[in-house]
Design an enzyme around this catalytic site. Structure first.
Site, PDB file in Angstrom:
ATOM      1  N   PHE A 195       1.848  -3.219   4.109  1.00  0.00           N
ATOM      2  CA  PHE A 195       2.249  -4.531   4.580  1.00  0.00           C
ATOM      3  C   PHE A 195       3.688  -4.777   4.126  1.00  0.00           C
ATOM      4  CE2 PHE A 195      -2.216  -6.681   4.662  1.00  0.00           C
ATOM      5  CZ  PHE A 195      -2.526  -5.988   5.810  1.00  0.00           C
ATOM      6  N   HIS A 205      -2.723   8.014   6.007  1.00  0.00           N
ATOM      7  CA  HIS A 205      -2.928   6.699   5.398  1.00  0.00           C
ATOM      8  C   HIS A 205      -4.343   6.240   5.756  1.00  0.00           C
ATOM      9  CE1 HIS A 205      -1.842   3.058   3.434  1.00  0.00           C
ATOM     10  NE2 HIS A 205      -1.938   2.308   4.509  1.00  0.00           N
ATOM     11  N   GLU A 225      -0.901   5.238  13.461  1.00  0.00           N
ATOM     12  CA  GLU A 225      -0.607   6.456  12.692  1.00  0.00           C
ATOM     13  C   GLU A 225      -0.797   7.699  13.568  1.00  0.00           C
ATOM     14  OE1 GLU A 225      -2.781   6.925   9.025  1.00  0.00           O
ATOM     15  OE2 GLU A 225      -1.447   8.544   8.357  1.00  0.00           O
ATOM     16  N   HIS A 256     -10.022   1.573   0.253  1.00  0.00           N
ATOM     17  CA  HIS A 256      -8.566   1.435   0.247  1.00  0.00           C
ATOM     18  C   HIS A 256      -8.131   0.911  -1.126  1.00  0.00           C
ATOM     19  CE1 HIS A 256      -4.520   0.841   1.185  1.00  0.00           C
ATOM     20  NE2 HIS A 256      -4.605   0.244   2.358  1.00  0.00           N
ATOM     21  N   CYS A 294       0.804  -1.221   0.000  1.00  0.00           N
ATOM     22  CA  CYS A 294       0.000   0.000   0.000  1.00  0.00           C
ATOM     23  C   CYS A 294       0.837   1.270   0.000  1.00  0.00           C
ATOM     24  CB  CYS A 294      -0.953  -0.036   1.190  1.00  0.00           C
ATOM     25  SG  CYS A 294      -1.920  -1.555   1.183  1.00  0.00           S
TER      26      CYS A 294
END
Lengths: 82, 417
Positions: free
Chosen positions: B402, B305, B316, B342, B168
């Site tokens: 990831f 994010h 975050e 996402h 991502c």
């Protein structure tokens, strides 16, 4: 409804494998393979799809001189496609 | 070749997403608070835990491709073409007399999944008919760089052409690489961004079984970044494209400048494959701010994010708090995944574009479903359900992936100086 002709089946294969958009009703026996945007890579898919559809085997020497849709049709008819 | 640090301008934007296939539609829906999550139509989800997501309008995509004399191929490439065409056209790199030789234009893109549709078609043919079912072009259709090479061929762009693959974080890493290559004098213009399209039964199925998707059934409520009642993320497909260009050359040719990239940082957590770490995230933010020579308090916007998973949003928030200190309570935070879903490897591009549009307008779009901020995140300046005016021309865009990768961009609104 009648069975699709070799030319109709061939046109369907060309349409399914092409990346460019065009008016497929205008594709006839005189249409050149080159004008369909088929390059030396995508012609491998085209030959593969033709072999699967018509149950025949084609070699490189069979198709090296072919330039038009009509010439592919003639080769398929010669090999027993109908 | 000029190796002194040069300014890097954005001269073209393009976006293909669940809330529109062009920039104007996307911005209108962002300001109106109209999200794009809906029941999925590209696959039968009756066996799936979650059957909603952010799909782009397929009829609209086909129409755009038809205008370009293209037929649908792989979904990720199709979305990339739609977005890239807008970006290149806006930058003036397609129509009329192109300002650059083709060999000067590079293509550096990010993707998380690559050509998922082509992979699924290949797997299906293989399990159906064995090796004889595999069409000869399976390799060139499935390779990850099918997306960048597809754009390179479509637009005859003969500069560098490759993909960055880091889950991502992919598109943010790609934009960072493109930014550095121009800033440091290795390129003058690069088409960058990212694309992902993956709503096939295999790929969407494995995401279903990963356990991170929201169990909230109402599509309009399902993805809730930074909300106390968040239940997980929701996937979306999309592409975002930016034309980056040396600022001096863009100015000299009279191009409209939409903003600038002014800093970039990247780190790896080196800890866990899926659990994020505030150490790596905070360091990437600090690097990006230092690269931009910017104090945290000078930021006017953070594009988070913000995946709406429990782990991401808490982590975050902690990372932002560490880097910004007292300024964390003042800098508005947006989470655009509440609109797009996402979009995995493309998310950094879509959300960078949203941040640039926000800087340009001086307005942050609202966050969706942030009804009750999580106490672990609530000390941040989270934008709620109304647009918010911005007071500084600088934004920070976070992306985490990831595998532990962290990428952070610092953006600036266009200036006349």
């Amino acid at each position: 409804m009648s069975e699709p002709t070799v030319l109709q089946r061939l046109r369907d294969i060309l349409e399914a494998s092409a990346e460019e958009d065009r008016d497929w009703s205008q594709v006839d026996r005189t249409t050149t393979i080159e004008s369909l945007g088929v390059d030396s890579l995508s012609i491998l898919d085209l030959l593969y799809d033709i072999e699967q559809e018509f149950g025949i085997s084609l070699s490189g020497s069979d198709v090296v001189s072919i330039q038009t849709v009509g010439e592919i049709e003639a080769l398929l008819v010669e090999r027993g496609a109908h | 070749m000029n190796h002194s640090r040069r300014r890097v301008a954005v001269t073209g934007l393009g976006i293909a997403s669940a809330i529109g296939l062009d920039e104007a539609s996307v911005w209108r829906r962002l300001l109106a608070g109209e999200g794009g999550i809906a029941p999925l139509t590209q696959l039968d989800t009756s066996d799936f835990l979650v059957g909603i997501g952010g799909e782009a309008d397929s009829a609209g995509v086909r129409e755009r491709l038809k205008e370009l004399k293209r037929r649908p191929s792989d979904r990720a490439l199709d979305l990339a073409v739609v977005a890239a065409d807008d970006a290149l056209r806006e930058a003036g790199l397609i129509d009329g007399d192109p300002p650059y030789e083709a060999q000067e234009v590079g293509v550096v893109l990010g993707t998380g999944v690559g050509s998922a549709q082509s992979h699924f078609d290949g797997f299906s043919a293989f399990f159906d008919r064995g090796v004889r079912g595999l069409r000869p072009t399976t390799i060139p259709r499935c390779m990850y760089n099918a997306i960048s090479s597809g754009l390179s061929i479509q637009y005859r762009l003969t500069g560098p052409n490759y993909m960055v693959v880091s889950a991502c974080t992919s598109a943010t890493n790609a934009i960072g690489v493109a930014f550095r290559s121009i800033r440091d004098g290795y390129a003058d213009v690069v088409l960058t961004g990212g694309s992902d399209g993956f709503f096939d039964p295999f790929f969407y199925g494995v995401w279903n079984n990963l356990g991170v998707l929201s169990s909230i059934e109402d599509p309009a409520q399902a993805i809730r970044p930074f909300d106390a009642d968040r239940q997980g993320t929701i996937l979306g497909e999309g592409a975002g494209m930016l034309v980056l260009e040396a600022h001096d050359r863009a100015t000299a040719r009279g191009a409209q400048i939409r903003g600038e990239i002014v800093g970039y940082g990247e780190t790896s957590d080196a800890a866990h494959r899926t659990q994020p770490s505030p150490d790596g995230q905070a360091l990437a933010m600090e690097q990006a701010l230092a690269d931009a020579a910017l104090a945290p308090s000078e930021l006017g916007l953070i594009s988070a994010h913000g995946t709406a998973t429990q782990a991401n949003d808490s982590c975050e928030s902690e990372s932002i708090r560490r880097v910004l200190g007292g300024a964390a309570a003042q800098v508005p935070v947006i989470a655009s995944k509440s609109y797009f879903g996402h979009t995995l490897g493309a998310s950094g591009a879509l959300e960078t574009i949203v941040a640039l549009l926000a800087l340009e307008a001086g307005t942050a779009p609202p966050n969706l479903n942030l009804d009750r901020p999580d106490p672990e995140c609530g000390d941040l300046c989270l934008v709620r359900d109304e647009p918010r005016s911005l007071t500084s021309p600088f934004a920070m865009k976070n992306s985490f992936g990831f595998g532990g990768g962290n990428g952070v961009l610092v953006l600036r609104a266009a200036t006349s100086s």
